[in-house]
Design an enzyme around this catalytic site. Sequence first.
Site, PDB file in Angstrom:
ATOM      1  N   ARG A   8     -14.411  -0.109 -12.745  1.00  0.00           N
ATOM      2  CA  ARG A   8     -13.096   0.411 -13.145  1.00  0.00           C
ATOM      3  C   ARG A   8     -12.902   1.852 -12.678  1.00  0.00           C
ATOM      4  NH1 ARG A   8     -14.041  -4.140 -14.015  1.00  0.00           N
ATOM      5  NH2 ARG A   8     -13.103  -5.459 -15.606  1.00  0.00           N
ATOM      6  N   ASP A 126     -21.796  28.143 -28.096  1.00  0.00           N
ATOM      7  CA  ASP A 126     -20.944  28.526 -29.220  1.00  0.00           C
ATOM      8  C   ASP A 126     -20.826  30.048 -29.327  1.00  0.00           C
ATOM      9  OD1 ASP A 126     -23.476  29.246 -30.017  1.00  0.00           O
ATOM     10  OD2 ASP A 126     -23.458  28.122 -31.893  1.00  0.00           O
ATOM     11  N   PHE A 128     -20.187  34.072 -27.118  1.00  0.00           N
ATOM     12  CA  PHE A 128     -19.752  34.752 -25.910  1.00  0.00           C
ATOM     13  C   PHE A 128     -20.898  35.338 -25.111  1.00  0.00           C
ATOM     14  CE2 PHE A 128     -15.280  34.262 -26.008  1.00  0.00           C
ATOM     15  CZ  PHE A 128     -14.874  34.683 -24.747  1.00  0.00           C
ATOM     16  N   CYS A 184     -17.161  27.997 -35.801  1.00  0.00           N
ATOM     17  CA  CYS A 184     -17.084  26.643 -36.385  1.00  0.00           C
ATOM     18  C   CYS A 184     -17.795  26.587 -37.730  1.00  0.00           C
ATOM     19  CB  CYS A 184     -17.685  25.620 -35.441  1.00  0.00           C
ATOM     20  SG  CYS A 184     -16.697  25.393 -33.960  1.00  0.00           S
TER      21      CYS A 184
END
Length: 340
Positions: A8, A126, A128, A184
């Site tokens: 596919r 997560d 910088f 988070c």
Amino acid sequence: MSNERYSRQILFAEIGAEGQQLIRNSRALIVGCGALGSAQAEALARAGIGTLRIADRDFVEAANLQRQSMFTEQDAAERLPKSIAAANRVGRINAEVETEPEVVDVNQSNIERLIGNCDVVLDGTDNFSTRYLLNDACVKHNTNWIYGAAVGSYGVTMTIRPHQTPCLRCIFEQEPPAASAPTCDTAGVIMPIISIVAAVQVTEALKLLTGRISDLHGSLMQFDVWRNEWRKVNPGNPAVDCPTCGLRNFPALEADATDFSAVLCGRDAVQISPAQTTQVDFRSLAERLSSAGEVKFNNYLLRFRTGEYELTVFQDARSIIRGTAEVSIARSLYAKYIGN
Ligand SMILES: [Zn+2]
């Protein structure tokens, strides 16, 4: 390779049989295998990438399972390193994919080895400081990388082709100061924004690997899936005076790179000091942390307890993390809760 398996994807004209072979011959590095890294690993494994190198310093925990799709309850019970658990899972999804799990704290001593002979690098970190490290290493070695970040219901991504597009330092000249932004682990995150950011990152990776450069989105792409906002910002050209891609200085790669220094202090504590000193606003940090554990502060320090760990944060963002003698665990806790 069985073509039936990828039929596919091969039918999709932009990839085709030739593109499929290019994907098969490629090696991708995923830096940080949390939520974004999990989604990237699954999609690239199913797409038939040749080799997947996965670097992460953390162990699987129960609080990961809501969004980190590589991991199971058993991985959390066994506290498996994320890169190992992810490699195991990739092996069950697609045994044709070679995996190279790396249980490492990604830093200036290993980043150039990790990106070595990789065709593309995906950001699953997560914080910088690791992103600047990735940026500098990838610009130095002319490796394409795909920035991505998500917190709450907001996400952002940009594809960086050194010297062809702006780099991360062109866009964000300065690292945001430590303890200045939600993470988070303080503001939460929902899985759909992870799926969106990772989907765009992986699509960009497939375009790069199949040579479809003109199909790249060419923007700083931002989404808020809860507030129904979708935005493409034109990032312009590489900045002539950018320290990294303009002047070819790579500050994050210096041996004494001072993004963070970590020293053991006492038997069961590590001190983390960010390079840039800053003035921490204890009140707003306490507010962000209150949902994640017990927090108290006075004019001089803030104390935050979560599970078996206690973080003491000083006004200059320096922090002493009790409950571990492992620098990588302390750095991980700092990135999660204090943020950078
Ligand atoms: Zn730049």
